[in-house]
Motif scaffolding. Structure first.
Motif, PDB file in Angstrom:
ATOM      1  N   TYR A 206      -0.897   6.909 -15.633  1.00 34.64           N
ATOM      2  CA  TYR A 206      -1.093   5.467 -15.583  1.00 34.64           C
ATOM      3  C   TYR A 206      -0.920   4.985 -14.142  1.00 34.64           C
ATOM      4  N   ILE A 207      -1.908   4.299 -13.638  1.00 35.38           N
ATOM      5  CA  ILE A 207      -1.870   3.794 -12.261  1.00 35.38           C
ATOM      6  C   ILE A 207      -1.620   2.292 -12.334  1.00 35.38           C
ATOM      7  N   ASP A 208      -0.382   1.904 -12.107  1.00 39.51           N
ATOM      8  CA  ASP A 208      -0.027   0.486 -12.225  1.00 39.51           C
ATOM      9  C   ASP A 208       0.634  -0.060 -10.965  1.00 39.51           C
ATOM     10  N   TYR A 209       0.479   0.658  -9.854  1.00 38.65           N
ATOM     11  CA  TYR A 209       1.221   0.337  -8.629  1.00 38.65           C
ATOM     12  C   TYR A 209       0.284   0.488  -7.434  1.00 38.65           C
ATOM     13  N   VAL A 210       0.151  -0.583  -6.648  1.00 35.77           N
ATOM     14  CA  VAL A 210      -0.654  -0.558  -5.427  1.00 35.77           C
ATOM     15  C   VAL A 210       0.240  -0.888  -4.243  1.00 35.77           C
ATOM     16  N   ARG A 211       0.201  -0.017  -3.242  1.00 31.96           N
ATOM     17  CA  ARG A 211       0.897  -0.270  -1.978  1.00 31.96           C
ATOM     18  C   ARG A 211      -0.145  -0.782  -0.992  1.00 31.96           C
ATOM     19  N   LEU A 212      -0.010  -2.031  -0.604  1.00 34.23           N
ATOM     20  CA  LEU A 212      -1.021  -2.743   0.171  1.00 34.23           C
ATOM     21  C   LEU A 212      -0.566  -2.928   1.612  1.00 34.23           C
ATOM     22  N   SER A 213      -1.267  -2.288   2.543  1.00 34.99           N
ATOM     23  CA  SER A 213      -0.969  -2.469   3.963  1.00 34.99           C
ATOM     24  C   SER A 213      -1.649  -3.735   4.467  1.00 34.99           C
ATOM     25  N   VAL A 214      -0.882  -4.611   5.107  1.00 34.72           N
ATOM     26  CA  VAL A 214      -1.440  -5.848   5.635  1.00 34.72           C
ATOM     27  C   VAL A 214      -1.649  -5.777   7.147  1.00 34.72           C
ATOM     28  N   THR A 215      -1.187  -4.707   7.773  1.00 35.17           N
ATOM     29  CA  THR A 215      -1.437  -4.462   9.197  1.00 35.17           C
ATOM     30  C   THR A 215      -1.116  -3.004   9.505  1.00 35.17           C
ATOM     31  N   ASP A 216      -1.822  -2.442  10.480  1.00 35.36           N
ATOM     32  CA  ASP A 216      -1.451  -1.101  10.947  1.00 35.36           C
ATOM     33  C   ASP A 216      -0.646  -1.173  12.235  1.00 35.36           C
ATOM     34  N   ARG A 217      -0.364  -2.405  12.709  1.00 32.90           N
ATOM     35  CA  ARG A 217       0.490  -2.580  13.892  1.00 32.90           C
ATOM     36  C   ARG A 217       1.953  -2.406  13.527  1.00 32.90           C
ATOM     37  N   CYS A 218       2.738  -1.983  14.509  1.00 35.40           N
ATOM     38  CA  CYS A 218       4.187  -1.889  14.327  1.00 35.40           C
ATOM     39  C   CYS A 218       4.854  -2.112  15.676  1.00 35.40           C
ATOM     40  N   ASP A 219       6.053  -2.688  15.646  1.00 34.09           N
ATOM     41  CA  ASP A 219       6.797  -2.906  16.885  1.00 34.09           C
ATOM     42  C   ASP A 219       7.727  -1.745  17.204  1.00 34.09           C
ATOM     43  N   LEU A 220       7.725  -0.692  16.366  1.00 35.19           N
ATOM     44  CA  LEU A 220       8.488   0.523  16.635  1.00 35.19           C
ATOM     45  C   LEU A 220       7.534   1.698  16.808  1.00 35.19           C
ATOM     46  N   ARG A 221       8.068   2.792  17.315  1.00 35.78           N
ATOM     47  CA  ARG A 221       7.306   4.036  17.447  1.00 35.78           C
ATOM     48  C   ARG A 221       8.175   5.181  16.927  1.00 35.78           C
ATOM     49  N   CYS A 222       8.335   5.210  15.609  1.00 35.25           N
ATOM     50  CA  CYS A 222       9.217   6.199  15.001  1.00 35.25           C
ATOM     51  C   CYS A 222       8.666   7.598  15.214  1.00 35.25           C
ATOM     52  N   SER A 223       9.545   8.525  15.478  1.00 34.29           N
ATOM     53  CA  SER A 223       9.142   9.876  15.873  1.00 34.29           C
ATOM     54  C   SER A 223       8.338  10.591  14.801  1.00 34.29           C
ATOM     55  N   TYR A 224       8.523  10.232  13.521  1.00 39.39           N
ATOM     56  CA  TYR A 224       7.828  10.899  12.427  1.00 39.39           C
ATOM     57  C   TYR A 224       6.601  10.125  11.954  1.00 39.39           C
ATOM     58  N   CYS A 225       6.269   9.015  12.639  1.00 42.12           N
ATOM     59  CA  CYS A 225       5.195   8.150  12.148  1.00 42.12           C
ATOM     60  C   CYS A 225       4.100   7.925  13.175  1.00 42.12           C
ATOM     61  N   MET A 226       4.364   7.086  14.166  1.00 43.93           N
ATOM     62  CA  MET A 226       3.342   6.696  15.124  1.00 43.93           C
ATOM     63  C   MET A 226       3.751   7.125  16.539  1.00 43.93           C
ATOM     64  N   PRO A 227       2.907   7.874  17.230  1.00 40.97           N
ATOM     65  CA  PRO A 227       3.296   8.352  18.567  1.00 40.97           C
ATOM     66  C   PRO A 227       3.309   7.241  19.599  1.00 40.97           C
ATOM     67  N   GLU A 228       4.182   7.359  20.567  1.00 43.01           N
ATOM     68  CA  GLU A 228       4.212   6.428  21.705  1.00 43.01           C
ATOM     69  C   GLU A 228       2.848   6.469  22.398  1.00 43.01           C
ATOM     70  N   GLY A 229       2.333   5.292  22.738  1.00 41.35           N
ATOM     71  CA  GLY A 229       1.044   5.211  23.409  1.00 41.35           C
ATOM     72  C   GLY A 229      -0.156   5.216  22.480  1.00 41.35           C
ATOM     73  N   PHE A 230       0.068   5.251  21.164  1.00 39.90           N
ATOM     74  CA  PHE A 230      -1.041   5.258  20.206  1.00 39.90           C
ATOM     75  C   PHE A 230      -1.872   3.991  20.344  1.00 39.90           C
ATOM     76  N   LYS A 231      -3.214   4.143  20.381  1.00 40.50           N
ATOM     77  CA  LYS A 231      -4.086   2.982  20.565  1.00 40.50           C
ATOM     78  C   LYS A 231      -5.189   2.906  19.510  1.00 40.50           C
ATOM     79  N   GLY A 232      -5.129   3.754  18.499  1.00 45.06           N
ATOM     80  CA  GLY A 232      -6.209   3.798  17.526  1.00 45.06           C
ATOM     81  C   GLY A 232      -6.079   2.796  16.404  1.00 45.06           C
ATOM     82  N   PHE A 233      -5.752   1.547  16.730  1.00 41.79           N
ATOM     83  CA  PHE A 233      -5.561   0.528  15.710  1.00 41.79           C
ATOM     84  C   PHE A 233      -6.895  -0.003  15.193  1.00 41.79           C
TER      85      PHE A 233
END
Length: 332
Positions: A18-45
């Motif tokens: 049963y699929i009853d849950y949607v995770r909705l991203s409202v932006t791909d921007r972030c003010d952090l650069r967590c080591s396991y997520c988005m690399p420093e200097g990433f520009k592919g927004f």
């Protein structure tokens, strides 16, 4: 396998989930650069003109709700960077069929938004906090934001959010020696702790110091006399808690003990692309349909077609290099 369909209990995929849950991203921007997520200097927004508008989001989520989806989580990137996020939350929470609206945040902006989010109908918050040590927070998150996060947590409690879940990505050799300290902090402040295994998404995820949480789970079970429990939420965490209910800790273990057989969710990126699984590439693009003036019936048919693409399971163990996109591009 059965063809996917909608019934009063929700969308059902070809594996009977049963699929009853949607995770909705409202932006791909972030003010952090967590080591396991988005690399420093990433520009592919994503270009802002490709973001779903609030009207498009409301229409899409309304269609999902008519098909049985009842849980929505606002994510990013960092969702509080999207202008008028409380206004969007209010529009979603008012949709018929939506009975649970939650939000994931790094909390650096939460002190400014907590009251408005609560008033708009957001019922629950998940806050990322990987360390209680200032230098370590800066090391993991790429910014010195511990004081801002603490202010955000205080504002959320003042606004009446409860329970508040703290998400700690457990990293071997980086913050795994802090788990007991985080447990004590959550007991003192009344937070729910959720420990998460790093996932091999993009180069950052693959380079993260994976920590198997099964031994941690058993140690905490014995140390605090924890028992199996459940708390509100539509996500994959398995919870242990104290018999008196004072403390609960969840474990999200996509690597050591995957939860694919009970997966009830999809993710929609900021551009309207729905990803059926974090660890696979199946996707469906809703933005072209929405901007070409599709009917409600066509939109609902497209949603059912998209659910048909959902794979049986990820392959994080078998093919850790398979997924090239970063977590922030998919939606948290």
């Amino acid at each position: 396998m059965n063809a996917p369909h909608a019934d009063p209990r929700g969308l059902i995929d070809q594996f009977g989930r049963y699929i009853d849950y949607v995770r909705l991203s409202v932006t791909d921007r972030c003010d952090l650069r967590c080591s396991y997520c988005m690399p420093e200097g990433f520009k592919g927004f994503e270009e802002p003109e490709h973001w779903l508008t609030f009207d498009e989001i409301e229409r899409l989520i309304g269609a999902f709700a008519r098909l049985g989806v009842s849980h929505i989580r606002l994510t990013g990137g960092e969702p509080l960077l999207r202008r008028d996020i409380a206004g969007l939350a209010g529009r979603i929470s008012a949709l018929p069929g939506i009975d649970d609206l939650s939000l994931s945040t790094n909390a650096t902006q939460l002190d400014k938004h907590a009251q408005a989010l609560k008033a708009a109908g957001v019922t629950r918050l998940n806050v990322s906090l990987d360390s209680l040590q200032q230098a370590r927070v800066e090391q993991i998150n790429g910014r010195d934001v511990l004081a801002k996060v603490m202010a955000g947590l205080a504002a959320a409690q003042d606004a009446g959010f409860a329970p508040i879940k703290l998400n700690m990505v457990a990293l071997a050799g980086t913050n795994d020696d802090e788990i007991d300290e985080m447990v004590a902090f959550c007991i003192e402040r009344g937070f729910v702790l959720r420990l998460i295994e790093a996932m091999p998404m993009g180069s950052t995820g693959r380079n993260a110091e994976f920590l198997d949480l099964q031994p941690v789970k058993e140690r905490l079970r014995k140390q605090f006399n924890l028992i199996e429990t459940a708390i509100p939420g539509a996500g994959p965490a398995r919870y242990l808690g104290t018999p008196d209910g004072r403390f609960n800790v969840g474990f999200i273990t996509p690597i050591s003990q995957h939860f694919c057989a009970t997966c009830n969710r999809i993710r929609i990126a900021v551009d309207g692309t729905a990803y059926m699984c974090l660890g696979q590439e199946e996707k469906f693009e809703f933005r072209p349909l929405l901007r070409d003036g599709c009917s409600d019936a066509e939109l609902e048919t497209a949603i059912i077609d998209a659910i048909n693409l959902k794979p049986e399971r990820h392959e994080f163990r078998e093919a850790p290099h398979k997924v090239l996109r970063f977590m922030s591009m998919t939606g948290g």
